[in-house]
Design a protein around this motif. Sequence first.
Motif, PDB file in Angstrom:
ATOM      1  N   LEU A  22       0.832  -1.201   0.000  1.00 59.19           N
ATOM      2  CA  LEU A  22       0.000   0.000   0.000  1.00 59.19           C
ATOM      3  C   LEU A  22       0.868   1.253   0.000  1.00 59.19           C
ATOM      4  N   SER A  23       1.977   1.209   0.729  1.00 59.02           N
ATOM      5  CA  SER A  23       2.823   2.399   0.876  1.00 59.02           C
ATOM      6  C   SER A  23       3.387   2.864  -0.461  1.00 59.02           C
ATOM      7  N   VAL A  24       3.721   1.938  -1.355  1.00 57.91           N
ATOM      8  CA  VAL A  24       4.321   2.334  -2.632  1.00 57.91           C
ATOM      9  C   VAL A  24       3.278   2.812  -3.626  1.00 57.91           C
ATOM     10  N   PRO A  62      16.513  -4.811   2.448  1.00 60.49           N
ATOM     11  CA  PRO A  62      16.757  -6.015   1.656  1.00 60.49           C
ATOM     12  C   PRO A  62      18.174  -6.558   1.849  1.00 60.49           C
ATOM     13  N   PRO A  63      18.336  -7.883   1.745  1.00 61.97           N
ATOM     14  CA  PRO A  63      19.681  -8.452   1.843  1.00 61.97           C
ATOM     15  C   PRO A  63      20.518  -8.068   0.626  1.00 61.97           C
ATOM     16  N   GLN A  86      18.591   4.239  -3.461  1.00 61.50           N
ATOM     17  CA  GLN A  86      18.531   2.904  -4.058  1.00 61.50           C
ATOM     18  C   GLN A  86      17.515   2.021  -3.323  1.00 61.50           C
ATOM     19  N   VAL A  87      17.450   2.182  -2.011  1.00 65.29           N
ATOM     20  CA  VAL A  87      16.473   1.414  -1.228  1.00 65.29           C
ATOM     21  C   VAL A  87      15.061   1.770  -1.671  1.00 65.29           C
ATOM     22  N   PHE A  88      14.811   3.068  -1.838  1.00 64.37           N
ATOM     23  CA  PHE A  88      13.481   3.519  -2.258  1.00 64.37           C
ATOM     24  C   PHE A  88      13.118   2.941  -3.626  1.00 64.37           C
ATOM     25  N   LYS A  89      14.047   2.984  -4.567  1.00 64.81           N
ATOM     26  CA  LYS A  89      13.798   2.426  -5.895  1.00 64.81           C
ATOM     27  C   LYS A  89      13.513   0.930  -5.808  1.00 64.81           C
ATOM     28  N   PHE A  90      14.275   0.243  -4.976  1.00 61.09           N
ATOM     29  CA  PHE A  90      14.079  -1.197  -4.813  1.00 61.09           C
ATOM     30  C   PHE A  90      12.696  -1.501  -4.245  1.00 61.09           C
ATOM     31  N   LEU A  91      12.300  -0.772  -3.204  1.00 59.90           N
ATOM     32  CA  LEU A  91      11.011  -1.021  -2.561  1.00 59.90           C
ATOM     33  C   LEU A  91       9.843  -0.754  -3.513  1.00 59.90           C
ATOM     34  N   LEU A  92       9.965   0.298  -4.326  1.00 60.94           N
ATOM     35  CA  LEU A  92       8.914   0.596  -5.301  1.00 60.94           C
ATOM     36  C   LEU A  92       8.715  -0.570  -6.257  1.00 60.94           C
TER      37      LEU A  92
END
Length: 285
Positions: free
Chosen positions: A85-87, A170-171, A197-203
């Motif tokens: 939901l957050s993304v 993420p690992p 990079q974390v934000f891009k990955f989570l999206l």
Amino acid sequence: MVAHHPSRRCRKGSANILVNFDDLYPSNISSINKDEVDNIIGLDALSTFQICGKQVPRGYWMFCRGSKKDTRGFSCGLWALLHSLSVRVDDEESQIAFKATCDFIHKFFICEECSQHFYKMCSSVSTPLNTTREFVLWLWTVHNKVNERLMKTESLLGTGDPKFPKIPFPPNQLCPSCYSKNQTNENNSSINWDHNQVFKFLLDYYGNMLVSSYKDKDTDIISHVSITSQVDSDDLVSGTAIVVPVGAAMAIAVASCLFGALAYVWRSRQKNRKYFHKPELLKNV
């Protein structure tokens, strides 16, 4: 969930609960004694409500199936839902989504210790979360904090899932770019994350990848559970947060406001229609 659940069928089920929520979960439930609560038909209906339809059996976990009994399951599924939901929320909705998430865990999560710990982290936020990025990264941060806390508890009590140990997410295997170049030790609690990079990955992970995996897992459901109808490809939304022109962003914001207003009017009319067809219900109004 009505607006942003990745499954259309689940959004429809969420809307049905929203319209009938006053009956399914009475506002005075806290003052009702246990015997009366057990006799409330609405609550029984809520506990058995198949929010995503009969095609998705209750208690069957696709992404959060543990390798042994009493591991993963509901709490893992709830985290996956919140992240998905957050993304999908817009910048204008991020603070509302944050408050809704905090209030839901505080009021409905059955683990009192977990609920209080989560709400304490919510209360420590001193400024509004004004963007999707802020909300996504906040939720990711608190999830890692919870994992770090549970890691110690599970290690002490031996209650963890050996195939799914609690580690910072993420690992490195999933997102090497999320770690700084001079640090890839996942067991280090002071990891130097690259938040962009974390934000891009989570999206991507909780957006397109989650939906794609859901489609793939559908075959797995059919082979393990007796289900006659499959999940339609149109049932899922693969979109995630993207950069849009200013004009389009304004249109989305206006549409979001209109959606909220229409949802309120629709809910009121549905409730009035119900009372119109069942006059005996007016006795309690």
